[in-house]
Design a protein around this motif. Structure first.
Motif, PDB file in Angstrom:
ATOM      1  N   LYS A 188       0.826  -1.213   0.000  1.00 26.98           N
ATOM      2  CA  LYS A 188       0.000   0.000   0.000  1.00 26.98           C
ATOM      3  C   LYS A 188       0.858   1.259   0.000  1.00 26.98           C
ATOM      4  CE  LYS A 188      -4.168  -1.894   2.156  1.00 26.98           C
ATOM      5  NZ  LYS A 188      -5.093  -1.798   3.327  1.00 26.98           N
ATOM      6  N   VAL A 189       1.911   1.260   0.816  1.00 27.44           N
ATOM      7  CA  VAL A 189       2.782   2.434   0.879  1.00 27.44           C
ATOM      8  C   VAL A 189       3.497   2.631  -0.452  1.00 27.44           C
ATOM      9  CG1 VAL A 189       4.830   3.422   1.983  1.00 27.44           C
ATOM     10  CG2 VAL A 189       3.077   2.279   3.368  1.00 27.44           C
ATOM     11  N   ARG A 190       3.983   1.536  -1.039  1.00 30.20           N
ATOM     12  CA  ARG A 190       4.699   1.616  -2.313  1.00 30.20           C
ATOM     13  C   ARG A 190       3.784   2.168  -3.402  1.00 30.20           C
ATOM     14  NH1 ARG A 190       6.019  -3.228  -2.591  1.00 30.20           N
ATOM     15  NH2 ARG A 190       8.075  -3.015  -1.667  1.00 30.20           N
ATOM     16  N   MET A 191       2.581   1.652  -3.479  1.00 31.47           N
ATOM     17  CA  MET A 191       1.652   2.098  -4.502  1.00 31.47           C
ATOM     18  C   MET A 191       1.255   3.555  -4.279  1.00 31.47           C
ATOM     19  SD  MET A 191       1.494  -0.226  -6.670  1.00 31.47           S
ATOM     20  CE  MET A 191       0.219   0.542  -7.665  1.00 31.47           C
ATOM     21  N   TYR A 192       1.140   3.960  -3.003  1.00 29.40           N
ATOM     22  CA  TYR A 192       0.807   5.356  -2.712  1.00 29.40           C
ATOM     23  C   TYR A 192       1.896   6.278  -3.247  1.00 29.40           C
ATOM     24  CZ  TYR A 192       0.483   9.714  -0.106  1.00 29.40           C
ATOM     25  OH  TYR A 192       0.444  11.030   0.238  1.00 29.40           O
ATOM     26  N   ASN A 193       3.147   5.933  -2.993  1.00 30.86           N
ATOM     27  CA  ASN A 193       4.253   6.770  -3.454  1.00 30.86           C
ATOM     28  C   ASN A 193       4.308   6.838  -4.968  1.00 30.86           C
ATOM     29  OD1 ASN A 193       5.233   7.581  -0.982  1.00 30.86           O
ATOM     30  ND2 ASN A 193       6.597   5.829  -0.755  1.00 30.86           N
ATOM     31  N   ILE A 194       4.101   5.709  -5.636  1.00 33.23           N
ATOM     32  CA  ILE A 194       4.131   5.673  -7.100  1.00 33.23           C
ATOM     33  C   ILE A 194       2.999   6.530  -7.668  1.00 33.23           C
ATOM     34  CG2 ILE A 194       3.788   4.195  -9.116  1.00 33.23           C
ATOM     35  CD1 ILE A 194       5.238   1.990  -7.561  1.00 33.23           C
ATOM     36  N   GLN A 195       1.791   6.371  -7.097  1.00 29.92           N
ATOM     37  CA  GLN A 195       0.645   7.122  -7.600  1.00 29.92           C
ATOM     38  C   GLN A 195       0.777   8.610  -7.285  1.00 29.92           C
ATOM     39  OE1 GLN A 195      -2.559   4.991  -5.755  1.00 29.92           O
ATOM     40  NE2 GLN A 195      -2.308   3.204  -7.092  1.00 29.92           N
ATOM     41  N   ARG A 196       1.344   8.919  -6.117  1.00 29.06           N
ATOM     42  CA  ARG A 196       1.537  10.311  -5.731  1.00 29.06           C
ATOM     43  C   ARG A 196       2.412  11.042  -6.729  1.00 29.06           C
ATOM     44  NH1 ARG A 196       4.879  12.379  -0.440  1.00 29.06           N
ATOM     45  NH2 ARG A 196       4.335  14.584  -0.570  1.00 29.06           N
ATOM     46  N   LEU A 197       3.404  10.331  -7.278  1.00 28.86           N
ATOM     47  CA  LEU A 197       4.300  10.928  -8.258  1.00 28.86           C
ATOM     48  C   LEU A 197       3.755  10.830  -9.676  1.00 28.86           C
ATOM     49  CD1 LEU A 197       7.698   9.674  -6.850  1.00 28.86           C
ATOM     50  CD2 LEU A 197       6.823  11.998  -6.791  1.00 28.86           C
ATOM     51  N   GLY A 198       2.580  10.248  -9.822  1.00 28.48           N
ATOM     52  CA  GLY A 198       1.955  10.172 -11.132  1.00 28.48           C
ATOM     53  C   GLY A 198       2.568   9.146 -12.047  1.00 28.48           C
ATOM     54  N   ILE A 199       3.163   8.099 -11.486  1.00 21.61           N
ATOM     55  CA  ILE A 199       3.805   7.072 -12.305  1.00 21.61           C
ATOM     56  C   ILE A 199       2.839   5.914 -12.536  1.00 21.61           C
ATOM     57  CG2 ILE A 199       5.663   5.371 -12.407  1.00 21.61           C
ATOM     58  CD1 ILE A 199       7.396   7.293 -10.905  1.00 21.61           C
TER      59      ILE A 199
ATOM     60  N   ALA B 114       9.088  16.055  -9.978  1.00 18.88           N
ATOM     61  CA  ALA B 114       8.690  14.979  -9.068  1.00 18.88           C
ATOM     62  C   ALA B 114       9.538  15.007  -7.807  1.00 18.88           C
ATOM     63  CB  ALA B 114       8.816  13.621  -9.767  1.00 18.88           C
ATOM     64  N   PHE B 115      10.828  15.323  -7.957  1.00 22.72           N
ATOM     65  CA  PHE B 115      11.677  15.462  -6.773  1.00 22.72           C
ATOM     66  C   PHE B 115      11.197  16.611  -5.901  1.00 22.72           C
ATOM     67  CE2 PHE B 115      15.213  17.494  -4.569  1.00 22.72           C
ATOM     68  CZ  PHE B 115      15.698  16.427  -3.811  1.00 22.72           C
ATOM     69  N   ALA B 116      10.822  17.721  -6.529  1.00 19.91           N
ATOM     70  CA  ALA B 116      10.342  18.874  -5.766  1.00 19.91           C
ATOM     71  C   ALA B 116       9.068  18.527  -4.999  1.00 19.91           C
ATOM     72  CB  ALA B 116      10.089  20.054  -6.706  1.00 19.91           C
ATOM     73  N   LYS B 117       8.239  17.679  -5.594  1.00 25.45           N
ATOM     74  CA  LYS B 117       6.973  17.296  -4.976  1.00 25.45           C
ATOM     75  C   LYS B 117       7.169  16.310  -3.838  1.00 25.45           C
ATOM     76  CE  LYS B 117       2.454  15.374  -6.301  1.00 25.45           C
ATOM     77  NZ  LYS B 117       1.678  14.839  -7.446  1.00 25.45           N
ATOM     78  N   ASP B 118       8.071  15.355  -4.029  1.00 20.50           N
ATOM     79  CA  ASP B 118       8.264  14.290  -3.041  1.00 20.50           C
ATOM     80  C   ASP B 118       9.708  13.807  -3.105  1.00 20.50           C
ATOM     81  OD1 ASP B 118       8.200  12.103  -1.383  1.00 20.50           O
ATOM     82  OD2 ASP B 118       6.747  10.963  -2.542  1.00 20.50           O
ATOM     83  N   PRO B 119      10.640  14.515  -2.450  1.00 14.93           N
ATOM     84  CA  PRO B 119      12.056  14.152  -2.576  1.00 14.93           C
ATOM     85  C   PRO B 119      12.388  12.754  -2.093  1.00 14.93           C
ATOM     86  CG  PRO B 119      11.730  15.800  -0.854  1.00 14.93           C
ATOM     87  CD  PRO B 119      10.439  15.691  -1.596  1.00 14.93           C
ATOM     88  N   PHE B 120      11.776  12.301  -0.978  1.00 15.50           N
ATOM     89  CA  PHE B 120      12.051  10.958  -0.487  1.00 15.50           C
ATOM     90  C   PHE B 120      11.529   9.903  -1.458  1.00 15.50           C
ATOM     91  CE2 PHE B 120      11.947  12.604   4.144  1.00 15.50           C
ATOM     92  CZ  PHE B 120      13.300  12.897   4.094  1.00 15.50           C
ATOM     93  N   GLY B 121      10.276  10.042  -1.847  1.00 12.98           N
ATOM     94  CA  GLY B 121       9.664   9.051  -2.738  1.00 12.98           C
ATOM     95  C   GLY B 121      10.358   8.977  -4.078  1.00 12.98           C
ATOM     96  N   TYR B 122      10.597  10.149  -4.687  1.00 13.82           N
ATOM     97  CA  TYR B 122      11.225  10.161  -6.009  1.00 13.82           C
ATOM     98  C   TYR B 122      12.624   9.552  -5.967  1.00 13.82           C
ATOM     99  CZ  TYR B 122      13.192  11.814 -10.392  1.00 13.82           C
ATOM    100  OH  TYR B 122      13.804  11.874 -11.624  1.00 13.82           O
TER     101      TYR B 122
END
Length: 230
Positions: free
Chosen positions: A4-15, A29-37
């Motif tokens: 769930k966490v992995r999919m949230y991060n992927i979807q959050r970045l629009g991938i 994408a880095f500016a939006k979510d530096p940890f996730g990206y």
């Protein structure tokens, strides 16, 4: 990371799992979510494999073997060396510091750059070890390679002179502590003297250092050729 966490991060970045437009760099994408990206290198590699016709379960995430891919280690090598070059080629703005502290921070800034040079060689050497042994054999002996000692990691490279090995020893100090902290810790003040001793004995210039780094990293071509012929 669970599903769930992995999919949230992927979807959050629009991938999207089948979005071939997301293979390239995405500064926004880095500016939006530096940890996730910054953790999505493997997923982009997975998308590239999918595009080449090799199915990858991106939603499941990587296995330990997936993360031992020499491709990822060599790509990480390039990322580290590019970051090191960027630091060295661009002088830092230290105007926010008191004037008598700017020289201190300038020395430490370059210690950080040398740390990245050392890390890039470490990543490159471990990629070569994986290529030489194969992923399965590497996993069986992984503890043997879980260190930052560049001289030991480079033992399989022929014709390294004592001077070149000494340069690797110097860089090892920066990966272990000198690029991270001002103090080696645990009372090991003599480690500072060891670095200065290498500098004094071998009179290592920046040109010398980068020539050794280039010689070590260029041996990747030999290892790749040997692996392809097996």
């Amino acid at each position: 990371m669970n599903y769930k966490v992995r999919m949230y991060n992927i979807q959050r970045l629009g991938i999207s799992m089948d979005d071939k437009t997301k293979l390239g760099p995405e500064p926004e994408a880095f500016a939006k979510d530096p940890f996730g990206y910054s953790m999505l290198g493997w997923h982009k590699w997975g998308l590239a494999q999918e595009q080449a016709g090799f199915p990858v379960n991106l939603s499941k995430g990587p296995t330990g073997k997936d993360l031992k891919s020499p491709v990822l280690w060599l790509s990480h090598t390039q990322a580290l060396s590019t970051a090191a070059i960027a630091l060295i080629q661009n002088q830092p703005n230290l105007e926010s510091l008191p004037e008598d502290m700017r020289g201190v921070a300038h020395c430490q800034y370059h210690a950080v750059a040398l740390m990245l040079v050392g890390y890039s060689l470490e990543s490159c050497l471990k990629a070569m070890v994986i290529l030489r042994l194969g992923v399965d054999a590497y996993e069986e002996t992984e503890k043997k390679h879980r260190h930052h000692d560049l001289r030991r990691l480079a033992e399989f490279i022929p014709d390294l002179s004592d001077r070149e090995k000494a340069v690797l020893d110097g860089l090892t100090h920066f990966t272990k502590w000198a690029g991270r902290y001002p103090d080696p810790g645990f009372g090991n003040v003599d480690h500072s003297e060891a670095v200065l001793g290498i500098s004094e004995k071998y009179e290592v210039s920046a040109k010398d250092l980068f020539e050794v780094a280039a010689k070590v990293s260029s041996y990747t071509a030999v290892v790749l050729s040997d692996a392809a012929s097996e």
